[in-house]
Design a protein around this motif. Sequence first.
Motif, mmCIF file in Angstrom:
data_model
loop_
_atom_site.group_PDB
_atom_site.id
_atom_site.type_symbol
_atom_site.label_atom_id
_atom_site.label_comp_id
_atom_site.label_asym_id
_atom_site.label_seq_id
_atom_site.Cartn_x
_atom_site.Cartn_y
_atom_site.Cartn_z
ATOM 1 N N ALA A 225 26.520 24.418 60.931
ATOM 2 C CA ALA A 225 25.798 23.903 62.072
ATOM 3 C C ALA A 225 25.712 24.813 63.082
ATOM 4 N N GLY A 226 26.790 25.200 63.340
ATOM 5 C CA GLY A 226 26.956 26.477 64.618
ATOM 6 C C GLY A 226 26.694 27.765 64.367
ATOM 7 N N LEU A 227 26.434 28.220 63.085
ATOM 8 C CA LEU A 227 26.259 29.478 62.539
ATOM 9 C C LEU A 227 25.016 30.284 63.414
ATOM 10 N N ARG A 228 25.290 31.233 63.755
ATOM 11 C CA ARG A 228 24.345 32.119 64.722
ATOM 12 C C ARG A 228 23.994 33.336 63.725
ATOM 13 N N ARG A 229 22.645 34.002 64.246
ATOM 14 C CA ARG A 229 22.119 35.095 63.578
ATOM 15 C C ARG A 229 23.020 36.111 63.953
ATOM 16 N N GLU A 230 23.571 36.246 65.244
ATOM 17 C CA GLU A 230 24.517 37.407 65.515
ATOM 18 C C GLU A 230 25.991 37.334 64.746
ATOM 19 N N GLN A 231 26.288 36.543 64.087
ATOM 20 C CA GLN A 231 27.412 36.405 63.130
ATOM 21 C C GLN A 231 27.171 37.008 61.783
ATOM 22 N N LEU A 232 25.970 37.637 61.349
ATOM 23 C CA LEU A 232 25.623 37.961 60.014
ATOM 24 C C LEU A 232 25.620 39.264 60.130
ATOM 25 N N THR A 233 26.203 40.212 59.300
ATOM 26 C CA THR A 233 26.281 41.683 59.260
ATOM 27 C C THR A 233 25.836 41.857 57.691
ATOM 28 N N VAL A 234 24.726 42.783 57.690
ATOM 29 C CA VAL A 234 24.353 43.273 56.627
ATOM 30 C C VAL A 234 25.353 44.263 55.778
ATOM 31 N N GLU A 235 26.067 44.190 54.538
ATOM 32 C CA GLU A 235 27.044 44.949 53.849
ATOM 33 C C GLU A 235 26.216 45.637 52.971
ATOM 34 N N PRO A 236 26.713 46.745 52.544
ATOM 35 C CA PRO A 236 26.114 47.729 51.236
ATOM 36 C C PRO A 236 26.097 46.641 50.133
ATOM 37 N N PRO A 237 24.968 46.821 49.269
ATOM 38 C CA PRO A 237 24.589 46.130 48.157
ATOM 39 C C PRO A 237 25.900 46.269 47.108
ATOM 40 N N ILE A 238 26.251 45.308 46.416
ATOM 41 C CA ILE A 238 27.261 45.206 45.491
ATOM 42 C C ILE A 238 26.597 45.896 43.808
ATOM 43 N N ASN A 278 18.273 34.772 53.573
ATOM 44 C CA ASN A 278 17.095 35.447 54.040
ATOM 45 C C ASN A 278 15.663 34.944 53.894
ATOM 46 N N ALA A 279 15.481 34.169 52.825
ATOM 47 C CA ALA A 279 14.164 33.475 52.629
ATOM 48 C C ALA A 279 13.870 32.393 53.831
ATOM 49 N N TRP A 280 14.886 31.816 54.001
ATOM 50 C CA TRP A 280 14.892 30.670 55.342
ATOM 51 C C TRP A 280 14.624 31.609 56.638
ATOM 52 N N MET A 281 15.444 32.399 56.838
ATOM 53 C CA MET A 281 15.344 33.141 58.146
ATOM 54 C C MET A 281 13.812 33.775 58.242
ATOM 55 N N VAL A 282 13.330 34.271 57.076
ATOM 56 C CA VAL A 282 11.828 34.974 57.353
ATOM 57 C C VAL A 282 10.983 33.810 57.589
ATOM 58 N N ALA A 283 11.016 32.830 56.675
ATOM 59 C CA ALA A 283 10.047 31.973 56.824
ATOM 60 C C ALA A 283 10.175 31.156 57.991
ATOM 61 N N ALA A 284 11.249 30.972 58.568
ATOM 62 C CA ALA A 284 11.351 30.056 59.955
ATOM 63 C C ALA A 284 11.196 31.187 61.084
ATOM 64 N N LYS A 285 11.320 32.395 60.937
ATOM 65 C CA LYS A 285 11.187 33.535 61.973
ATOM 66 C C LYS A 285 12.394 33.416 62.969
ATOM 67 N N ILE A 286 13.315 33.460 62.277
ATOM 68 C CA ILE A 286 14.667 33.406 62.966
ATOM 69 C C ILE A 286 15.388 34.605 63.057
ATOM 70 N N GLU A 287 15.301 35.398 64.303
ATOM 71 C CA GLU A 287 15.680 36.635 64.559
ATOM 72 C C GLU A 287 16.839 36.550 65.270
ATOM 73 N N SER A 288 17.125 35.608 66.049
ATOM 74 C CA SER A 288 18.352 35.599 66.952
ATOM 75 C C SER A 288 18.836 34.114 67.099
ATOM 76 N N GLY A 289 19.877 33.740 67.607
ATOM 77 C CA GLY A 289 20.156 32.270 67.889
ATOM 78 C C GLY A 289 20.678 31.813 66.735
ATOM 79 N N SER A 290 20.685 30.505 66.702
ATOM 80 C CA SER A 290 21.220 29.363 65.658
ATOM 81 C C SER A 290 20.227 29.625 64.353
ATOM 82 N N VAL A 291 20.996 29.776 63.368
ATOM 83 C CA VAL A 291 20.388 30.092 62.242
ATOM 84 C C VAL A 291 19.786 28.695 61.525
#
Length: 382
Positions: A225-238, A278-291
């Motif tokens: 519930a408290g997850l924020r966009r700022e907590q996410l870091t894109v890592e190199p693909p596996i 990613n599909a949720w954040m794109v659809a909901a236009k979440i670029e910062s703040g609560s995910v």
Amino acid sequence: MAKAKTSLTAVERRAEELDTIAAVLPIERRDELAELLTDQDVETLRHLVNQGMGDNTLRALTSDLTYLEAWGLAATGRSLPWPAPEAVLLKFVAHHLWDPLQRETDADHGMPADVDESLRSQGFLKSVGPHAPATVRRRLANWSTLTRWRGLDGAFASPALKSAIRLAMRAAPRQRLRKSAKAVTGDVLAKLLATCATDSLRDLRDRAILMVAFASGGRRRSEIAGLRREQLTVEPPIPVENSGPLPSLAIHLGRTKTSSGEQDELVYLTGRPVEALNAWMVAAKIESGSVFRAIGRWGTVSRRALDPQSVNAILKQRAEMAGLEPGEFSAHGIRSGYLTEAANRGIPLPEAMEQSRHRSVQQASSYYNNATRRSGRAARLL
């Protein structure tokens, strides 16, 4: 001429002060808390926030403090005294740990009917019967902690209180149950995800919540519930042999229930959970703040984060949609389900604990033991 601003009432002032700490301590019942808590209660909470106490600990303290104040008003007609005398502590134990058999012949045994009715009407009591001993112990411990934070001493270590708790627990035995009757293992998760098959905002969000909570090690509902966009870091693909690379994300957990704010706790997401998120954040236009956020009746995405209880409600709703019994599952079932599934797939316990961030080997291994004991050789000696 501008109209002069009317002075705030004590309740309104406390409500505004509670708002100032809501970013650290999410409060869904602000107005109700403002009526129950005293000025000194709110100041104590503000002090704890400034001391950097963990979010989950603060939530537990606030919840228990509110319950204690409500009980004190119902049981004594006054706010809690600080420090609480031994007699009040003994009354609290007597009202919460009692013998159901004795209650059948003695109506005055246990919590008085008027106190019970008052707490139940306010939503503080839901189940019938004595409280779980662990709940009573936790509330007394938090009561003691809050007393010390006020610079006071209490009677929490008195022999009479310890004896009363010990005797009451013998009289009111309760079987200790798991927070979720059934674990959300891989097969159960698949059924839940099957109910999120469309591209609607609600399905995209719930699918992401379920996959992220499970794949990140069985995260607690408060962490989701408290997850924020700022907590996410894109890592190199596996890289994957004979297939395209898998997307990867790191989640910076920060302070958790079992870590300090000085530690940079990391867990990783790979593949499908990243795609779902990613599909949720794109659809909901979440670029910062609560995910993860509430969705209005007309499909409007709120700016405010989901509260932890909503994560639990979403899981139960999806369980019902999947034809499962919702009462058998809770958000904690995702946490236990992750470790159970790891055991079923033969993943070593230390590796699973790196992702779940369990600190106690005893706690984590209990899920492994439960997953293997029933079909293990020890259960098939004959």
